[in-house]
Every structure is written in structure tokens, then in C-alpha cells.
Design an enzyme around this catalytic site. Structure first.
Site, PDB file in Angstrom:
ATOM      1  N   HIS A  33       0.833  -1.201   0.000  1.00 31.55           N
ATOM      2  CA  HIS A  33       0.000   0.000   0.000  1.00 31.55           C
ATOM      3  C   HIS A  33       0.871   1.256   0.000  1.00 31.55           C
ATOM      4  O   HIS A  33       1.543   1.564   0.988  1.00 31.55           O
ATOM      5  CB  HIS A  33      -0.892  -0.024   1.244  1.00 31.55           C
TER       6      HIS A  33
ATOM      7  N   HIS B 287      -0.857  10.141  -3.327  1.00 34.08           N
ATOM      8  CA  HIS B 287      -2.137   9.622  -2.850  1.00 34.08           C
ATOM      9  C   HIS B 287      -3.297  10.581  -3.049  1.00 34.08           C
ATOM     10  O   HIS B 287      -4.424  10.150  -3.280  1.00 34.08           O
ATOM     11  CB  HIS B 287      -2.047   9.253  -1.369  1.00 34.08           C
TER      12      HIS B 287
END
Length: 330
Positions: free
Chosen positions: A36, A78
Site C-alpha cells: 500500500h 495519494h
């Protein structure tokens, strides 16, 4: 101070000691470990260094969140904002919008790569979000990079090591991009195709939270990639039949795997995974963090819940080495 060659050294040490046993384990249990934002529990998220470290851990996939620059370069970051992971406020102090935020889309690629990337922090208080992770420091020299940069890194390492680690890009906020005159999905798909990611067998999974956009990617843009519909809020799991018409997997938040608690305060597993499997959908849940356990007492308890009790097919984790070790031991 923090040089990438140190990580490459760790990479080769790690490979020689662990890669063979880990490959056998993953083939046996068929559970995926997805890094992640890279090895983001150890290094600032979505930096090249974080991706190299994740690669060295022999994950199945490495994630790339994507936002377009002013000149249409997909940047691996992100959020659509810059002020919570970079030094944008000191580098370009007069370039914020009326809301006071600094947006990736307002800067060219050449400007963006001038920025220094830090561990995620609160832009108002300057406090680190995860205080026990890589320390905030003006001496750091981490940088932003493009999707192309990361693909070439991963494909290069695949060639030099003989591994076949995949990419897991996410189309971020397509509606915001459209409002700013940009078609992020079209741009990203073209790049993926140019690098050989065209079908479900090409070791690339494309994900998005936007239902209409993921349907568009499948139906209008004619993508044959493996697609994951991300689902973040309660109620969305009731739409699995709809998702199964265009997606290959769903990516739920951890909390959606929990239906409630019994009289002894034990977790009742939701039907999400079973219902998804009945429709032929894989389930890749997020986000498994060793430093953010919620109601779980240890990270292994959290991993056991996800992998075996809820029976997900894969997890997104900031600590991929711990997840791989857990699978190896179980």
C-alpha cells in the site's frame, strides 16, 4: 543522507534469504500481499525508495495512486493535494488556490520533481500523522515521480531478478480531473498499454472508487485489464451484483468485513466476501496497518481476521513484510 543504494543493498540481501521460501508460500495459500503506497510503514509513501523496499519484500503487487500534473503527467501521489506530504508551501508559497490548498494539477512535472517529499503530516499543525514512522526531517531528500518512472523501475527489477511483481494503479478523483479539463483514465490507460499492460494476464490491476468511471473504463474505453471496484462506505456492498457486470474484484475497507458483534463482543463476519465470491469477484481489502490496529490487539490478529476468518483474497498493507511473514508461518 538516505540513499537509494542502501535500499538496493537491503533488496539483494532480502532476496537471497527469503525469496524462494516466500514464493512457495504464496503459491500454496494463494493470498495476495499488495504494498500500500509501497513499504509506507517504513519510508514516506509513494517514494521510489518506498517502492524499492516493497519490491525487496517480494510482494505480489505494488500500488500507485495517480494524479495528473498540469502538463498531463500521471504523478504517483495519494491525493490531489501537495501540502500534506511535500514542502510545497515553502517552495512555491504563492501558488495555492482560494481554499488555501496546493493542488498537483496546478504544477508542471518539472516543478513537482523539485519538491521534497515527507512522511504524511497535518498541513495545519505540521504534526506527523503516524508519529512512529520515518521522522520528518529537512535533511530528507525524497522526491515525487511519475507513473512511467515507477513502471520502468518495477519492470527493470523484474528483468534483473527474474521475479514478476505486478503494479496496482488507482485512478484518483476522476471527477475533479474532468472539472479541470483532463481525462485521467484515458491518459493512464494509454501509458499502461504502451508498457504492455493490456489484458487480465499482464500483471496489472486497475482500481478506482468512482463507480461510473470504472464502468466507463471497461465499457467505453474498452479496457481488458483486471479491474477492482473500491468500496469505502457502508451500503455499497449491497451493489455487488452491479459491480460484477464490469469489475473483477472489489476492494472494501476493513470495517465492511464486520457485520457487528455477538453477546460476547466477538466479531460477526459480514457476508461481503462470501457474496462477492459467489459472483466470481475477488476481494482485496484495505488498509492493514501494524500501527493502527483498531479493535485488534496485535497485527497478526488483524491479519488472521482478514486472510482466514473473513477469507479475503488479498490485502493492501503498509507493512508487507509482516504480512508475508504471517503467511509464511501460517
Amino acid at each position: 543522507m538516505y540513499k537509494i543504494y542502501i535500499l538496493f543493498f537491503l533488496f539483494f540481501i532480502n532476496l537471497t534469504q527469503q525469496v524462494n521460501s516466500q514464493i512457495k508460500v504464496k503459491e500454496k495459500n494463494n493470498k495476495l500481499v499488495i504494498a500500500h503506497r509501497g513499504a509506507s510503514g517504513y519510508l514516506p509513501e509513494h517514494t521510489i525508495e518506498s517502492k524499492v523496499m516493497a519490491y525487496a519484500m517480494n510482494v505480489d503487487f505494488i500500488e500507485q495512486d495517480l494524479v495528473l500534473s498540469k502538463d498531463d503527467v500521471p504523478i504517483v501521489i495519494h491525493d490531489i493535494y501537495l501540502d500534506d506530504v511535500t514542502n510545497i508551501t515553502s517552495k512555491f508559497p504563492n501558488r495555492s488556490r482560494e481554499d488555501g490548498r496546493f493542488y498537483v494539477i496546478d504544477f508542471s512535472y518539472e516543478e513537482l520533481i523539485q519538491l521534497t517529499v515527507y512522511e504524511r503530516f497535518n498541513p495545519k499543525t505540521k504534526e506527523q500523522i503516524f508519529p512512529d514512522r520515518f521522522p520528518l526531517s529537512e535533511k530528507s531528500n525524497f522526491k515525487l515521480h511519475s507513473l512511467q518512472d515507477e513502471i520502468e523501475l518495477i519492470q527493470g527489477l523484474n528483468k534483473s531478478t527474474g521475479n514478476n511483481i505486478g503494479i496496482y494503479p488507482e485512478i484518483k478523483n476522476p471527477e475533479f480531473h474532468r472539472k479541470n479539463g483532463k481525462d485521467i483514465s484515458l491518459i493512464v490507460l494509454k501509458i499502461l498499454n504502451n508498457y504492455g499492460y493490456k489484458t487480465k494476464t499482464d500483471n496489472c490491476i486497475l482500481q478506482c472508487f468512482d463507480v461510473d468511471e470504472l464502468k466507463r473504463i471497461r465499457n467505453d474505453l474498452k479496457s481488458k485489464l483486471f479491474l477492482t471496484q473500491l468500496i469505502g462506505t457502508p451500503g455499497q456492498e449491497e451493489l455487488l451484483n452491479k459491480y460484477a457486470t464490469y469489475a473483477d474484484a472489489v476492494g472494501p475497507r476493513i470495517n465492511l468485513l464486520i457485520a457487528g458483534y455477538d453477546q460476547e463482543e466477538k466479531i460477526i463476519i459480514s457476508n461481503l466476501v462470501k457474496n462477492a465470491h459467489d459472483l466470481g469477484l475477488k476481494v482485496h481489502a484495505f488498509t492493514f496497518r501494524a500501527d493502527h490496529l483498531g479493535e485488534f490487539t496485535t497485527f497478526n490478529n488483524l491479519l488472521e481476521f482478514g486472510f482466514y476468518k473473513a477469507n479475503v483474497d488479498g490485502i493492501f498493507t503498509d507493512f508487507p513484510d509482516k504480512a508475508i511473514e504471517f503467511l509464511k508461518e501460517n
